[in-house]
Design a protein around this motif. Structure first.
Motif, short mmCIF file in Angstrom:
data_model
loop_
_atom_site.label_atom_id
_atom_site.label_comp_id
_atom_site.label_asym_id
_atom_site.label_seq_id
_atom_site.Cartn_x
_atom_site.Cartn_y
_atom_site.Cartn_z
N TYR A 190 -24.87 -11.74 45.06
CA TYR A 190 -24.48 -13.16 45.05
C TYR A 190 -25.49 -14.01 44.27
O TYR A 190 -25.11 -14.85 43.44
CB TYR A 190 -24.37 -13.65 46.49
CG TYR A 190 -23.98 -15.10 46.65
CD1 TYR A 190 -22.73 -15.56 46.24
CD2 TYR A 190 -24.85 -16.01 47.25
CE1 TYR A 190 -22.36 -16.89 46.40
CE2 TYR A 190 -24.49 -17.33 47.42
CZ TYR A 190 -23.25 -17.76 47.00
OH TYR A 190 -22.89 -19.09 47.17
N ASP A 191 -26.78 -13.78 44.51
CA ASP A 191 -27.83 -14.59 43.88
C ASP A 191 -28.05 -14.22 42.41
O ASP A 191 -28.08 -15.09 41.54
CB ASP A 191 -29.16 -14.41 44.63
CG ASP A 191 -29.16 -15.04 46.01
OD1 ASP A 191 -28.22 -15.81 46.31
OD2 ASP A 191 -30.09 -14.77 46.78
N TYR A 200 -19.15 -15.88 48.52
CA TYR A 200 -19.76 -14.55 48.53
C TYR A 200 -18.98 -13.67 47.55
O TYR A 200 -17.85 -14.00 47.17
CB TYR A 200 -19.79 -13.92 49.93
CG TYR A 200 -18.48 -13.90 50.67
CD1 TYR A 200 -17.54 -12.88 50.47
CD2 TYR A 200 -18.16 -14.89 51.61
CE1 TYR A 200 -16.35 -12.85 51.16
CE2 TYR A 200 -16.97 -14.86 52.30
CZ TYR A 200 -16.07 -13.84 52.08
OH TYR A 200 -14.88 -13.81 52.76
N PRO A 201 -19.54 -12.55 47.12
CA PRO A 201 -18.88 -11.71 46.12
C PRO A 201 -17.71 -10.94 46.70
O PRO A 201 -17.66 -10.65 47.90
CB PRO A 201 -20.00 -10.77 45.65
CG PRO A 201 -20.97 -10.74 46.77
CD PRO A 201 -20.90 -12.08 47.45
N SER A 202 -16.77 -10.58 45.84
CA SER A 202 -15.63 -9.78 46.26
C SER A 202 -16.07 -8.33 46.49
O SER A 202 -17.11 -7.88 45.99
CB SER A 202 -14.53 -9.81 45.21
OG SER A 202 -14.95 -9.12 44.05
N THR A 203 -15.26 -7.59 47.24
CA THR A 203 -15.54 -6.17 47.47
C THR A 203 -15.63 -5.42 46.15
O THR A 203 -16.51 -4.59 45.94
CB THR A 203 -14.44 -5.55 48.35
OG1 THR A 203 -14.28 -6.33 49.53
CG2 THR A 203 -14.77 -4.11 48.73
N GLY A 204 -14.70 -5.74 45.23
CA GLY A 204 -14.70 -5.06 43.94
C GLY A 204 -15.96 -5.29 43.14
O GLY A 204 -16.50 -4.36 42.52
N HIS A 247 -14.11 -16.13 46.73
CA HIS A 247 -14.81 -15.51 45.62
C HIS A 247 -14.64 -16.36 44.36
O HIS A 247 -13.63 -17.00 44.18
CB HIS A 247 -14.26 -14.11 45.35
CG HIS A 247 -14.03 -13.31 46.59
ND1 HIS A 247 -15.02 -13.08 47.51
CD2 HIS A 247 -12.91 -12.70 47.07
CE1 HIS A 247 -14.52 -12.35 48.50
NE2 HIS A 247 -13.25 -12.12 48.26
N SER A 248 -15.63 -16.30 43.48
CA SER A 248 -15.50 -16.96 42.19
C SER A 248 -14.95 -15.95 41.19
O SER A 248 -15.70 -15.19 40.58
CB SER A 248 -16.85 -17.50 41.71
OG SER A 248 -16.69 -18.07 40.42
#
Length: 268
Positions: A190-191, A200-204, A247-248
């Motif tokens: 994420y950072d 937060y980031p996606s699982t993928g 997610h972005s």
């Protein structure tokens, strides 16, 4: 990977960060713990240290993938669930890799020609778990302490049946091949990789960065929209468009394209 040759990559990639949780590295800095626990507002949070002690009484506590060197070339396929896999005929290419990393419920049966049949790692969270065969690593992506408790329960008492939704109380998997993504690794993704865009980031995306840390060649399949710009899963009959949610999607897409341009991954 010679990170010093690419300042863009060097800003992001930290080879010293450990992707997997072990008893030895389980202590969390207060800022990491606070961020991690905030992801799903776990009001029932148990004592993290107590849960980790229970966790490694049930599952292996081995340091993994520390054999990097000139004599090793581990090839990995990270297989997403995009509808763009349909008709791709990538199955044989995917299965040719040493590791094949899949996410959540993405099936292989009935789709072998396009997605392959081999799975060495399946990254899940309690709400997306599926049974896996005896030769596959079940890799938990935990968003809260309750997820760790669920994992213990699923292989022992089977008493946890709900997180924020109903979940399977048990799972068929090889207990000795279970792994857990480190909460600090999720925050690092994420950072460092997303620059705190999204929640937060996606699982993928976590799976892709995980592959960068354990593999020497990374090939990426099944990410992004299909050839008419539709976002859907290859295994669903309806082509409903998925929203990025927390997610972005734009940030993740940018990073994946840059990794491909810079030769750090091969994007199919």
């Amino acid at each position: 990977m010679e990170v010093e040759d690419d300042p863009w990559f060097n800003q992001r990639y930290q080879p010293s960060i450990e992707p997997l949780l072990t008893r030895r590295n389980s202590a969390l800095r207060s800022d990491i713990y606070k961020w991690w626990q905030s992801l799903q507002k776990d009001s029932r949070a148990s004592n993290y240290n107590t849960v980790v002690k229970k966790l490694f009484k049930v599952f292996p506590d081995n340091k993994q993938y520390t054999d990097a060197g000139p004599e090793r070339c581990r090839t990995c396929a990270v297989v997403g669930n995009s509808g763009n896999l349909l008709g791709s005929h990538y199955g044989a290419l995917i299965d040719f890799n040493d590791f094949v990393i899949r996410m959540n419920r993405g099936p292989t049966k009935g789709f072998e020609k396009d997605v392959g049949s081999k799975t060495t790692h399946r990254i899940i969270y309690p709400e997306s778990v599926v049974d896996v065969d005896n030769s596959t690593h079940l890799v938990l992506l935990p968003f809260k302490t309750l997820d760790l408790e669920w994992l213990i329960s699923a292989f022992t008492t089977k008493n946890i049946t709900r997180t924020y939704v109903s979940v399977k109380s048990s799972v068929n998997a090889n207990k000795d091949m279970v792994m857990v993504i480190h909460p600090a690794f999720i925050k690092y993704v994420y950072d460092n990789w997303l620059w705190k865009r999204g929640v937060y980031p996606s699982t993928g995306f976590v799976a892709l960065v995980f592959a960068l840390h354990i593999c020497d060649e990374v090939k990426v399949y099944g990410f992004g929209a299909d050839n008419v710009g539709s976002w859907h899963h290859y295994y669903e009959k309806s082509r409903r468009r998925y929203r990025p949610g927390k997610h972005s999607g734009d940030a993740e897409h940018e990073e994946i394209l840059q990794l491909n341009i810079r030769g750090k991954i091969k994007l199919f």
